[in-house]
Design an enzyme around this catalytic site. Structure first.
Site, PDB file in Angstrom:
ATOM      1  CG  ASP A 139      85.445  26.531 -10.350  1.00  0.00           C
ATOM      2  OD1 ASP A 139      85.029  25.816  -9.412  1.00  0.00           O
ATOM      3  OD2 ASP A 139      86.031  27.627 -10.174  1.00  0.00           O
ATOM      4  CG  ASN A 144      88.405  22.946  -8.925  1.00  0.00           C
ATOM      5  OD1 ASN A 144      88.277  22.413  -7.817  1.00  0.00           O
ATOM      6  ND2 ASN A 144      87.593  23.881  -9.355  1.00  0.00           N
ATOM      7  CG  ASP A 159      84.437  20.811  -7.949  1.00  0.00           C
ATOM      8  OD1 ASP A 159      84.700  21.184  -6.811  1.00  0.00           O
ATOM      9  OD2 ASP A 159      83.277  20.670  -8.402  1.00  0.00           O
ATOM     10  CB  THR A 178      87.907  31.338  -7.628  1.00  0.00           C
ATOM     11  OG1 THR A 178      87.226  30.174  -7.153  1.00  0.00           O
ATOM     12  CG2 THR A 178      88.749  31.935  -6.525  1.00  0.00           C
TER      13      THR A 178
END
Ligand SMILES: Cc1ccc2c(c1)c1c3c(c(C)cc1n2CCCN)C(=O)NC3=O
Length: 277
Positions: A139, A144, A159, A178
């Site tokens: 991610d 992040n 994260d 995402t």
């Protein structure tokens, strides 16, 4: 195996203001009463039943905690404590106060190559610590990546909710990050690997250098189509006119459809765009 404290978190930490939120979690600034030290408290709502789609499965929280406990690196957020209550788990995490790389970029529009390469090198050093342990982040995106403080390129990866240990022969296909940052294999539900993170490094580098997101479309479907078609270019001269061929070569070795052809974290760290710094 991760063990959680079952006392009340409020007994040991003063709960402060909200500093962020995710789909099933909220992040609040917390202060440890015994030391006065500030931390980031990540309050994760537990999934109440297997039939429910709300909340996070306990096994996924345990995985995030066990991965955080295994990692120890200057550019990776550290876990200080963990509490389990009836409806939620609270992770007490190192607090970083420099804000998101995302916001830094928004203020700076884009950064010069020297600064961009410094950022990317720090991200690669943190990622190497993970990949050397067969752990992938899955991610990686500017939200992040937090700045340790405003005046250095020192970053912290945060994260690890989607992080996974890559076991030889084990097939991971079900992760969805995402749209702007996911690799083609994620969209096509093909096996994921450490190289899935390397795609995201290519996207983040492209954004650092230009302020543009290479695959972003008008909606998620168009973004997915751009990703699976590897539809990006440096031709938009307004934004890449001063970008070196070395920087473009670095990105071109990462935004490749076949994960096996992408540069590894070690190859990136020895790439001439990164090496001389
Ligand atoms: C000062 C500040 C502001 C927002 C923060 C954080 C710190 C923060 C932190 C963390 C996480 C998982 C999310 C965080 N958020 C939420 C936004 C992250 N994309 C964390 O683990 N440490 C933080 O400091």
């Amino acid at each position: 195996m991760a063990m959680f404290r079952t006392e009340s978190v409020e007994e040991f930490y003063q709960i402060g203001e909200d500093i962020g939120s995710g789909q099933f979690s909220e992040v609040k600034k917390v202060t440890e009463k015994s030391t006065g030290k500030d931390y980031a408290g990540k309050f994760i709502r537990k999934r109440r039943s297997t039939a429910s789609r709300r909340g996070v499965k306990r096994e996924d929280i345990v995985r995030e905690v066990s991965i955080l406990e295994e990692l120890s690196h200057d550019n990776i957020i550290s876990l200080h404590d963990a509490f389990e209550l009836q409806k939620e788990v609270v992770l007490i995490l190192e607090l970083v106060t420099g804000g998101e790389l995302f916001h830094y970029l928004a203020e700076e529009d884009h950064v010069n190559e020297e600064v961009a390469a410094q950022f990317v090198k720090k991200i690669l050093e943190a990622l190497k610590h993970m990949h050397d342990r067969n752990i992938c982040h899955l991610d990686l995106k500017p939200e992040n990546i937090m700045l340790l403080n405003r005046n250095t390129q020192n970053i912290m990866l945060i994260d690890f909710g989607l992080s996974r240990r890559i076991k030889p022969g084990e097939d991971i296909r079900d992760i969805m990050g995402t749209a702007e940052f996911v690799a083609p294999e994620i969209i096509n539900f093909e096996p994921l690997s450490l190289n899935t993170d390397m795609w995201a490094i290519g996207v983040i580098t492209y954004i650092l250098l230009s302020g543009l997101s290479p695959f972003l479309g008008d909606d998620q479907q168009e973004t997915y189509e751009n990703v699976t078609a590897i539809n990006y270019s440096f031709e938009d001269d307004d934004f890449f006119s001063s970008t070196s061929e070395l920087a473009k070569d670095f990105i071109d070795h990462l935004l490749l459809k076949d994960p096996r052809k992408r540069a590894t974290v070690d190859q990136c760290l020895s790439h001439p765009w990164i090496m001389p710094r």
